[in-house]
Write a protein that holds these residues in place. Structure first.
Motif, PDB file in Angstrom:
ATOM      1  N   ALA A 108      90.609 137.998   5.312  1.00 56.41           N
ATOM      2  CA  ALA A 108      91.129 138.903   6.336  1.00 56.41           C
ATOM      3  C   ALA A 108      90.332 138.775   7.626  1.00 56.41           C
ATOM      4  CB  ALA A 108      91.097 140.344   5.837  1.00 56.41           C
ATOM      5  N   THR A 109      89.035 138.451   7.499  1.00 52.53           N
ATOM      6  CA  THR A 109      88.220 138.220   8.689  1.00 52.53           C
ATOM      7  C   THR A 109      88.672 136.951   9.385  1.00 52.53           C
ATOM      8  OG1 THR A 109      86.389 139.145   7.457  1.00 52.53           O
ATOM      9  CG2 THR A 109      85.855 137.992   9.482  1.00 52.53           C
ATOM     10  N   ALA A 110      89.022 135.949   8.572  1.00 49.71           N
ATOM     11  CA  ALA A 110      89.399 134.651   9.129  1.00 49.71           C
ATOM     12  C   ALA A 110      90.789 134.678   9.746  1.00 49.71           C
ATOM     13  CB  ALA A 110      89.338 133.592   8.033  1.00 49.71           C
ATOM     14  N   CYS A 111      91.601 135.643   9.334  1.00 52.51           N
ATOM     15  CA  CYS A 111      92.998 135.637   9.773  1.00 52.51           C
ATOM     16  C   CYS A 111      93.108 136.049  11.225  1.00 52.51           C
ATOM     17  CB  CYS A 111      93.834 136.569   8.917  1.00 52.51           C
ATOM     18  SG  CYS A 111      95.572 136.448   9.338  1.00 52.51           S
ATOM     19  N   LEU A 112      93.672 135.179  12.064  1.00 49.37           N
ATOM     20  CA  LEU A 112      93.734 135.497  13.484  1.00 49.37           C
ATOM     21  C   LEU A 112      94.985 136.270  13.857  1.00 49.37           C
ATOM     22  CD1 LEU A 112      94.443 132.221  15.492  1.00 49.37           C
ATOM     23  CD2 LEU A 112      94.896 132.499  13.101  1.00 49.37           C
ATOM     24  N   THR A 113      95.862 136.532  12.884  1.00 52.46           N
ATOM     25  CA  THR A 113      97.057 137.323  13.186  1.00 52.46           C
ATOM     26  C   THR A 113      97.092 138.610  12.373  1.00 52.46           C
ATOM     27  OG1 THR A 113      98.298 136.157  11.495  1.00 52.46           O
ATOM     28  CG2 THR A 113      98.428 135.280  13.715  1.00 52.46           C
ATOM     29  N   LYS A 114      96.024 138.867  11.619  1.00 60.43           N
ATOM     30  CA  LYS A 114      95.988 140.014  10.712  1.00 60.43           C
ATOM     31  C   LYS A 114      97.133 139.987   9.716  1.00 60.43           C
ATOM     32  CE  LYS A 114      93.128 143.275  13.145  1.00 60.43           C
ATOM     33  NZ  LYS A 114      93.051 144.528  13.867  1.00 60.43           N
ATOM     34  N   PHE A 141      93.348 129.041   7.397  1.00 57.87           N
ATOM     35  CA  PHE A 141      91.913 129.294   7.563  1.00 57.87           C
ATOM     36  C   PHE A 141      91.435 130.258   6.473  1.00 57.87           C
ATOM     37  CE2 PHE A 141      88.447 131.115  10.549  1.00 57.87           C
ATOM     38  CZ  PHE A 141      87.518 130.223  10.059  1.00 57.87           C
ATOM     39  N   TRP A 191      92.686 121.893   4.639  1.00 63.64           N
ATOM     40  CA  TRP A 191      92.654 121.169   5.910  1.00 63.64           C
ATOM     41  C   TRP A 191      92.352 119.700   5.656  1.00 63.64           C
ATOM     42  CZ3 TRP A 191      89.483 124.727   9.757  1.00 63.64           C
ATOM     43  CH2 TRP A 191      90.241 125.869  10.012  1.00 63.64           C
ATOM     44  N   ALA A 193      99.048 142.200  16.551  1.00 67.99           N
ATOM     45  CA  ALA A 193      97.881 142.316  15.684  1.00 67.99           C
ATOM     46  C   ALA A 193      96.884 141.216  16.021  1.00 67.99           C
ATOM     47  CB  ALA A 193      98.304 142.213  14.227  1.00 67.99           C
ATOM     48  N   SER A 217      88.276 139.492  14.683  1.00 69.92           N
ATOM     49  CA  SER A 217      87.130 139.124  13.865  1.00 69.92           C
ATOM     50  C   SER A 217      87.152 137.658  13.476  1.00 69.92           C
ATOM     51  CB  SER A 217      87.107 139.978  12.607  1.00 69.92           C
ATOM     52  OG  SER A 217      88.325 139.815  11.915  1.00 69.92           O
TER      53      SER A 217
END
Lengths: 301, 431
Positions: A123-129, A151, B77, B150, B154
């Motif tokens: 969830a930290t890595a997710c850039l779109t939440k 990611f 990846w 959203a 972080s």
């Protein structure tokens, strides 16, 4: 060149404004860090591997609950236990039979699925939440936000998220802790289906207490370690068993630091760089242009 | 400033006719036509690669990533990220480094290669990092982190994505004066030039952060990357190595450009070219030294000497000796002996070392313990080659039309020219 200096300031102003706008983003880079009280009130699951009989009822219930396609081998087929399995995009939880070196007749059965970390790496890595830690403790997936960068898969220390590589419109797939059921006050499908209570559902705080009690009162039966109490900063899913976690096929290279903290240092440095770099660069550029102007002045004399 | 065939007289109206909408369209359409021979060996081969690559891209979008790539649940990846994006962006580091030297430190010596370098950086971002879209499972959602409801603050990738977008815009602003000269828009050019310094400063800041940000992505994979490559300093290592990656790419690229676009290049620049390459070599050498010591600190702090005597340790030594130590020695020798040829050869070795490093972090040392290792399919490599060919075509198209390698006869670098003349005058009057 004097004209240029004025222009310089104009550009400086413009760039400064942009910087301020840009600054507000990374400075908000606080990681998913619930208060200590919240962690206790997260829901969790205690997996007692000494109680699991490998009946795969949890797998079947999970399959039905999440409307997953039927597996190649039926859930009653015990031959699948002959090999070690990982979760797949179509199987969010799997039971593995772990051979017991001391007593071959008594193997351990260990479930594998998303651990629902208190401070999840994904969830930290997710850039779109698209992946989100909910107040109830689940790591939920919002498919409509996902852009498919994977990611989360790179970041997850347990390799829990799986991907639909063979679809032109793929999603990340993993256990979501039966979010819809839990918010309605029901328990997840798997623990409901468990005939022996090997998968026990409850608030995480209570489960830690139960686990500690079991381990403390039966030192002969249990190895004194609760896997998940501190792993990756603490997880909602926890395991206890007769042998050390590594012998149960649980990853022992995860560490106890929370994963968001691994990048928070870098992210907190970002606003500082955004303030210091342009200042230094403008200063340097100003000084070097002054120098060349001076040289020009000399030429005219 | 004398040039044959070109009218040096100021014209009352735009010679390109691009100052009206209709004229602009006509001019661009006319410029779209290829110049020069079409059926050259390079064109035929690269054309075939691009055509094949486009077919593979269609297959990838029709049937999913599995139809073309070897990506797996263990290796999310592959080389489309590890090579196209992570390595491609490192090589684009030449643009911000050179902008720093020319615009901030005022070393005008490097001005002749600046536009080509920034153009290359811009195209690298457009194509190599643009190849990211091929790798995304749901590329139509790529705007979510930009406009989305959203924001994943972080996430390091959120930062990288934003910086990628903003820096691409900065680079466009930096090359935009060349576009205005090509279209003959003197007024717009004047304003475009005013934005350059701001774009450069903003661009360097963004580059610092997202070169290191690409490394910071891998901070999360702490239990997946071999300890010889995993370090909490990955962001710093990626940033420092992007400097010599960029320098070596600039040396290699300008060497090739000098052969291919010989007729484009100003004779004065020809004379200073060797001097420029030697200067770049000095910059690359400095960055290599810094990088080497940073790596040594990691090795010593981590007490990882024991790991060197393992297969992955030997591989680490190959990267460190072949890609860092040998270039350090060769650059030193080349600089001491003013050997430009050796600078060019060393630049290629350095570039190979950087490729090795980025692939090690992203693919080779990633889950080195895994039983099911990832190897790219021929199709992944083909698509990568196609992306590189497309970038070269775009670069060539632009260089053949816009004043990238040369100065536009109507728009000489007034200040620089005058200044140089004044300095010469002052020097001679002194004698």
């Amino acid at each position: 060149m004097s004209m240029n200096r004025r222009n310089f300031l104009k550009v400086a102003g413009a760039a400064g404004c942009t910087l301020l706008a840009a600054n507000s983003r990374p400075s908000g880079a606080a990681t998913v860090k619930p208060a200590e009280k919240d962690v206790g009130e997260f829901y969790g699951m205690l997996n007692d591997t000494t109680k699991c009989i490998g009946c795969r009822a949890c797998e079947e219930a999970c399959n039905r609950q999440n409307l997953l396609p039927p597996p190649k081998e039926p859930f009653s087929d015990e031959k699948v236990l002959d090999r070690m399995r990982d979760t797949t995009p179509d199987a969010f939880t799997v039971v593995n039979r772990i051979p017991n070196g001391k007593e071959p007749g008594q193997p351990a059965f260990v479930r594998k699925q998303c651990m629902h970390c208190a401070q999840p790496a994904c969830a930290t890595a997710c850039l779109t939440k698209a992946l989100e830690k909910t107040h109830e403790g689940m790591v939920k997936y919002n498919p409509e936000r996902c852009m498919g960068c994977r990611f989360c898969m790179l970041s997850c220390p347990f390799d829990a998220p799986k991907y639909q590589y063979d679809s032109p419109s793929p999603f990340v797939r993993k256990c979501v802790f039966c979010y819809d059921r839990v918010v309605k006050g029901e328990q997840p499908a798997c623990s409901e289906a468990c005939p022996t209570g090997a998968s026990l559902f409850g608030t995480r705080r209570k489960l830690v207490e139960i686990a500690k009690q079991r381990v403390a009162t039966n030192p002969g039966k249990y190895h004194s370690y609760i896997y998940g109490e501190h792993e990756a900063g603490g997880t909602s899913w926890m395991f206890i068993g007769a042998v050390p976690p590594a012998q149960l096929g649980l990853r022992d290279n995860v560490g106890t630091a929370s994963y968001p903290e691994k990048t928070s240092g870098f992210l907190y440095a970002v606003p500082h760089i955004f303030i210091l770099w342009p200042t230094l660069l403008f200063g340097l550029s100003y000084l070097t242009s002054q120098k060349s102007e001076k040289e020009d002045g000399h030429g005219k004399e | 400033m004398e040039r044959n065939n070109t009218a040096a007289l100021p014209l009352s109206h735009s010679p390109t006719g691009a100052d009206t909408v209709k004229g602009f369209l006509r001019f661009v359409l006319q410029e779209l036509k290829p110049k020069g021979k079409i059926l050259t060996p390079f064109n035929i081969i690269s054309g075939a690669i691009i055509a094949g690559g486009l077919v593979l891209i269609v297959i990838r979008f029709a049937f999913g990533l599995a139809s073309v790539t070897n990506l797996s649940q263990e290796y999310p990846w592959g080389i489309w990220i590890g090579f196209d994006v992570v390595t491609g962006v490192a090589f684009a580091g030449g643009a911000y480094t050179l902008c720093f030297v020319v615009h901030i430190l005022n070393f005008k010596k490097y001005e002749p290669i600046l536009r080509a370098t920034v153009l290359n950086g811009f195209l690298a971002y457009c194509f190599y990092a643009g190849a990211l879209l091929l790798d995304l499972g749901r590329p139509w959602n790529v705007i979510n982190p930009i406009i989305g409801n959203a924001f994943g603050y972080s996430s390091v990738l959120f930062l990288v994505a934003w910086h990628f977008l903003l820096y691409t815009i900065c680079q466009f602003v930096e090359v935009f004066p060349a576009v205005t000269e090509w279209l003959y828009w003197p007024k717009i050019r004047k304003y475009a030039k005013l934005c350059t310094t701001g774009a450069v400063i903003f661009g360097i800041t963004l580059s610092t952060l997202h070169q290191s940000g690409l490394g910071a992505l891998y901070l999360m994979a702490s239990n997946k990357i071999h300890p010889l490559w995993y370090s909490t300093n990955i962001p710093l290592l990626f940033f420092v190595s992007s400097i010599f990656a960029g320098m070596s790419m600039v040396i290699a690229e300008s060497t090739i450009s000098h052969r291919v676009f010989r007729d484009q290049i100003d004779p004065r620049h020809h004379a200073s070219f060797d001097d420029i390459l030697l200067g770049l070599a000095k910059g690359a050498l400095g960055a290599l030294f810094a990088y080497f010591f940073l790596k040594m600190i990691d090795l010593i702090h981590g007490q990882q000497f024991g790991l060197l005597a393992t297969p992955m340790g030997y591989w680490y030594l190959v990267e460190m000796i072949g890609g860092i130590l040998i270039p350090m020695v060769l650059f030193t020798v080349a600089i001491l002996r003013n050997n430009v040829r050796l600078v060019q050869i060393t630049a290629v070795i350095t570039a190979v070392g950087v490729i090795l490093n980025r692939l090690n972090v992203s693919v080779i040392a990633f889950k080195w313990y895994s039983a099911n290792r990832y190897y790219p399919t021929w199709m992944e490599i083909w698509v990568t080659a196609a992306v590189i060919c497309m970038e070269i075509w775009a670069f060539r198209w632009i260089v053949a039309r816009m004043p990238i390698m040369r100065e536009h006869p109507e728009f000489p670098e007034e200040e620089a020219g005058q200044k140089a003349a004044e300095v010469v005058q002052w020097k001679t009057s002194d004698i």
